[in-house]
Design a protein around this motif. Structure first.
Motif, short mmCIF file in Angstrom:
data_model
loop_
_atom_site.label_atom_id
_atom_site.label_comp_id
_atom_site.label_asym_id
_atom_site.label_seq_id
_atom_site.Cartn_x
_atom_site.Cartn_y
_atom_site.Cartn_z
N ALA A 1 42.39 30.01 45.75
CA ALA A 1 41.51 30.35 46.29
C ALA A 1 40.46 31.31 45.67
CB ALA A 1 41.97 31.17 47.52
N PHE A 2 39.06 31.17 45.96
CA PHE A 2 38.25 31.97 45.09
C PHE A 2 38.16 33.23 46.12
CE2 PHE A 2 37.18 27.71 43.75
CZ PHE A 2 37.20 27.91 42.48
N VAL A 3 38.07 34.50 45.19
CA VAL A 3 37.90 35.87 45.90
C VAL A 3 36.59 36.48 45.32
CG1 VAL A 3 38.77 37.97 46.25
CG2 VAL A 3 40.39 35.80 46.32
N GLY A 4 35.83 36.99 46.25
CA GLY A 4 34.74 37.68 45.87
C GLY A 4 34.86 39.21 45.88
N GLY A 5 34.30 40.01 45.24
CA GLY A 5 34.31 41.43 45.10
C GLY A 5 33.65 42.05 46.34
N ASN A 6 33.57 43.42 46.57
CA ASN A 6 32.90 43.85 47.70
C ASN A 6 31.26 43.85 47.83
OD1 ASN A 6 35.52 44.52 49.23
ND2 ASN A 6 35.43 46.32 47.87
N THR A 7 30.66 43.57 46.66
CA THR A 7 29.38 43.25 46.63
C THR A 7 28.95 41.86 46.52
OG1 THR A 7 29.35 43.37 44.09
CG2 THR A 7 29.02 45.36 45.45
N THR B 1 42.38 32.91 42.03
CA THR B 1 43.76 33.43 41.92
C THR B 1 44.58 32.64 42.97
OG1 THR B 1 44.83 35.39 42.04
CG2 THR B 1 43.21 34.99 43.85
N TYR B 2 45.82 33.25 43.18
CA TYR B 2 46.82 32.55 43.99
C TYR B 2 47.75 33.69 44.07
CZ TYR B 2 49.30 32.25 39.45
OH TYR B 2 49.83 32.42 38.20
N GLU B 3 48.69 33.05 45.05
CA GLU B 3 49.79 34.31 45.59
C GLU B 3 50.98 34.46 44.41
OE1 GLU B 3 49.04 35.64 48.18
OE2 GLU B 3 48.41 34.31 49.41
N PRO B 4 51.29 35.94 44.55
CA PRO B 4 51.02 36.90 45.68
C PRO B 4 49.81 37.76 45.42
CG PRO B 4 52.65 37.50 44.05
CD PRO B 4 52.10 36.21 43.54
N ASP B 5 49.03 37.33 44.20
CA ASP B 5 47.87 38.39 43.69
C ASP B 5 46.90 38.28 44.89
OD1 ASP B 5 49.26 38.69 41.48
OD2 ASP B 5 47.62 37.77 40.10
N LEU B 6 46.70 37.19 45.40
CA LEU B 6 45.57 36.67 46.52
C LEU B 6 45.93 37.61 47.56
CD1 LEU B 6 43.17 35.25 47.77
CD2 LEU B 6 44.95 33.50 48.55
N GLN C 1 47.52 40.53 47.69
CA GLN C 1 47.57 41.87 47.23
C GLN C 1 46.03 42.34 47.27
OE1 GLN C 1 50.07 41.46 43.87
NE2 GLN C 1 52.00 42.00 44.90
N ILE C 2 45.21 41.42 46.75
CA ILE C 2 43.72 41.96 46.50
C ILE C 2 43.22 41.87 47.87
CG2 ILE C 2 41.66 40.78 45.85
CD1 ILE C 2 43.20 39.50 43.37
N THR C 3 43.54 40.98 48.59
CA THR C 3 42.89 41.08 50.12
C THR C 3 43.22 42.05 50.80
OG1 THR C 3 44.24 39.36 50.99
CG2 THR C 3 42.06 38.69 49.91
N THR C 4 44.57 42.41 50.87
CA THR C 4 45.02 43.49 51.73
C THR C 4 44.58 44.99 51.46
OG1 THR C 4 47.16 43.20 50.76
CG2 THR C 4 47.03 42.02 52.67
N SER C 5 44.46 44.91 50.06
CA SER C 5 44.21 46.26 49.39
C SER C 5 42.80 46.55 49.58
CB SER C 5 44.37 46.29 47.91
OG SER C 5 43.60 45.46 47.25
N GLY C 6 41.90 45.67 50.20
CA GLY C 6 40.40 45.77 50.44
C GLY C 6 39.62 45.46 48.92
N THR C 7 40.08 45.12 48.04
CA THR C 7 39.62 44.80 46.57
C THR C 7 38.64 43.77 46.67
OG1 THR C 7 41.40 45.73 45.55
CG2 THR C 7 39.87 44.46 44.12
N GLY C 8 39.07 42.67 47.54
CA GLY C 8 38.02 41.59 47.83
C GLY C 8 38.47 40.69 48.71
N ARG C 9 37.55 39.84 49.11
CA ARG C 9 37.97 38.86 50.19
C ARG C 9 37.84 37.29 49.79
NH1 ARG C 9 32.32 40.13 50.28
NH2 ARG C 9 30.91 38.55 50.83
N ILE C 10 38.25 36.60 50.32
CA ILE C 10 38.40 35.09 50.09
C ILE C 10 36.85 34.70 50.67
CG2 ILE C 10 39.21 32.71 50.83
CD1 ILE C 10 41.92 34.22 51.34
#
Length: 341
Positions: A116-122, A196-201, A203-212
Motif C-alpha cells: 500500500a502507498f502511505v502519505g505523510g500528514n502533509t 510499505t506492507y504489514e506490519p509496518d503499514l 504501525q504507521i497508520t495507527t500511530s498517526g504518522t501517515g495514512r493510506i
C-alpha cells in the motif's frame, strides 16, 4: 521482499545457519522429518498455520519451522541444505534460475500484492482508490522505498510510469529501510509518501504518522501491479524429484491451510493472534482481512505470465524463464482441493 543472494554471503550465512539449526534431517528420499525456513509474516502464514493446526501431522510429516528474519536468510538455508523448503518471494525461483540455481514453487501462499502507498500528514487529500490522483500528487515530491531495486521500488516505479510520471525525473525516490527507520522518514518529512506492507503499514497508520492514500491490496481500479503474487512455498528441484511423496504431502497441508485462511476466519484468527502476540487482536484482524482473499495454492500459467511481464517491464528479469521450469506443476491437481477433500 525480493531475494538477492550473493555467493560470499551464502557461504557465510549457511555455515552460521547450519551451526545454529543442525543439518536438514530429511535429505533421505521421502523422509518425513523436515525443516522449513520462513519469516513469521502474514504473507507466509499458511505454513505457520499448517503447523499450528496439525495439518502437517495429519499428512504424517514431522515439520519444524525455523524462523528467519529475511527471505535472504531463508533461501541461504535452503541452498545450504539446512532446510528443505522455504516460504519466500514469488520471484525468487525466477531470479535464481539466472544464477544457476534450480528452485521451484510447490504451492502459492499469498497470491496477490501486500503493498500500500502511505502519505505523510502533509500529503494532499486525494480521492480513495484513485491511482491517477495519487501519481499526480507525487510529482515533484520525495518517495520512500525499503531499498533501491527492492520489489516495492519496482512496483512504485511501475505505477508511476503507468500513470504518466517519470520515476527518474518527476519524483525523488529515496531508500528509507523498513520499520522504525521508514516511519521516522515519513514522520520527519524526509519523504512525502512511501510504499510499505504489514506490519509496518498498521504501525504507521495507527500511530498517526501517515495514512493510506492508495491501497494495492483492495483497489478496484488498478489491475496490473495489484495482481502481482507475493509468496510461495519453495524447494530445490533436486529435493522435489528425490522426495515426491513428501513434497506432495507438504502441498496438501499448505493447501488446507490456505483454505482455512481464506474460508474459515473463525478457525484462522485465533491462530494468527497466537502467531502475532505483539499486535492487538483487532490489528491482527485488520491485517488478516486485507489479505484473506489472496491465500490460494494455485499458480496458474496466466498468473505467472502476467508476473513475468511486470518483472521484465521493471527490469527485474531480462530473459524469459519457462513456467514449468520454476513451478512444480506436478502438484497442480492438489492446488484447488477443498479442505474436506
Amino acid at each position: 521482499m525480493r531475494t538477492r543472494v550473493l555467493p560470499v554471503l551464502i557461504a557465510l550465512s549457511t555455515l552460521l545457519f547450519v551451526s545454529a539449526c543442525g543439518g536438514a534431517t530429511s535429505r533421505n528420499a521421502d523422509g518425513n522429518v523436515i525443516k522449513i525456513a520462513g519469516v513469521n509474516l502474514m504473507c507466509f502464514s499458511p505454513a505457520f498455520v499448517a503447523e499450528k493446526l496439525g495439518y502437517f501431522d495429519d499428512e504424517g510429516l514431522d515439520v519444524t519451522i525455523v524462523p528467519t528474519d529475511s527471505g535472504d536468510a531463508s533461501v541461504t538455508a535452503l541452498l545450504g541444505r539446512s532446510v528443505v523448503a522455504v516460504t519466500t518471494g514469488f520471484d525468487t525461483p525466477i531470479e535464481l534460475t539466472g544464477k544457476g540455481q534450480s528452485i521451484q514453487s510447490l504451492a502459492g501462499l499469498e497470491m496477490a500484492t501486500i503493498y500500500a502507498f502511505v502519505g505523510g500528514n502533509t500529503f494532499p487529500q486525494i480521492p480513495p482508490n484513485n491511482p491517477q490522483a495519487f501519481v499526480d500528487a507525487m510529482k515533484g515530491k520525495r518517495f520512500g522505498v525499503a531499498a533501491s531495486g527492492s520489489t516495492g521500488d519496482s512496483i512504485a516505479r511501475g505505477i508511476f510510469a503507468e500513470y504518466g510520471l517519470n520515476p527518474d525525473t518527476d519524483v525523488t525516490i529515496i531508500a528509507v529501510g523498513t520499520g522504525a527507520e521508514a516511519s521516522a522518514a515519513l514522520r520527519t518529512g524526509s519523504v512525502d509518501a512511501l510504499i510499505t506492507y504489514e506490519p509496518d503499514l498498521t504501525q504507521i497508520t495507527t500511530s498517526g504518522t501517515g495514512r493510506i492514500v492508495f491501497d494495492l491490496r483492495t483497489t478496484t481500479t488498478e489491475s496490473t501491479y495489484s495482481k502481482l503474487p507475493t509468496s510461495t512455498l519453495q524447494a530445490t528441484t533436486e529435493w522435489i524429484n528425490d522426495n515426491p511423496e513428501t513434497a506432495r504431502a507438504l502441498v496438501r497441508a499448505v493447501t488446507r491451510a490456505n483454505n482455512t485462511l481464506r474460508d474459515d476466519p473463525a478457525t484462522a484468527l485465533p491462530v494468527l493472534e497466537e502467531l502475532y502476540p505483539d499486535l492487538a487482536p483487532d490489528l491482527v484482524a485488520n491485517i488478516y482481512n486485507a489479505s484473506r482473499d489472496h491465500f490460494t495454492s494455485e499458480i496458474s500459467p496466466q498468473t505467472y505470465d502476467a508476473a513475468m511481464k511486470i518483472y521484465q517491464n521493471t527490469g527485474l528479469i531480462t530473459d524469459d524463464v519457462p513456467y514449468e521450469e520454476v513451478v512444480a506443476t506436478q502438484f497442480s491437481d492438489i492446488w484447488n482441493l477443498k479442505t474436506s477433500e
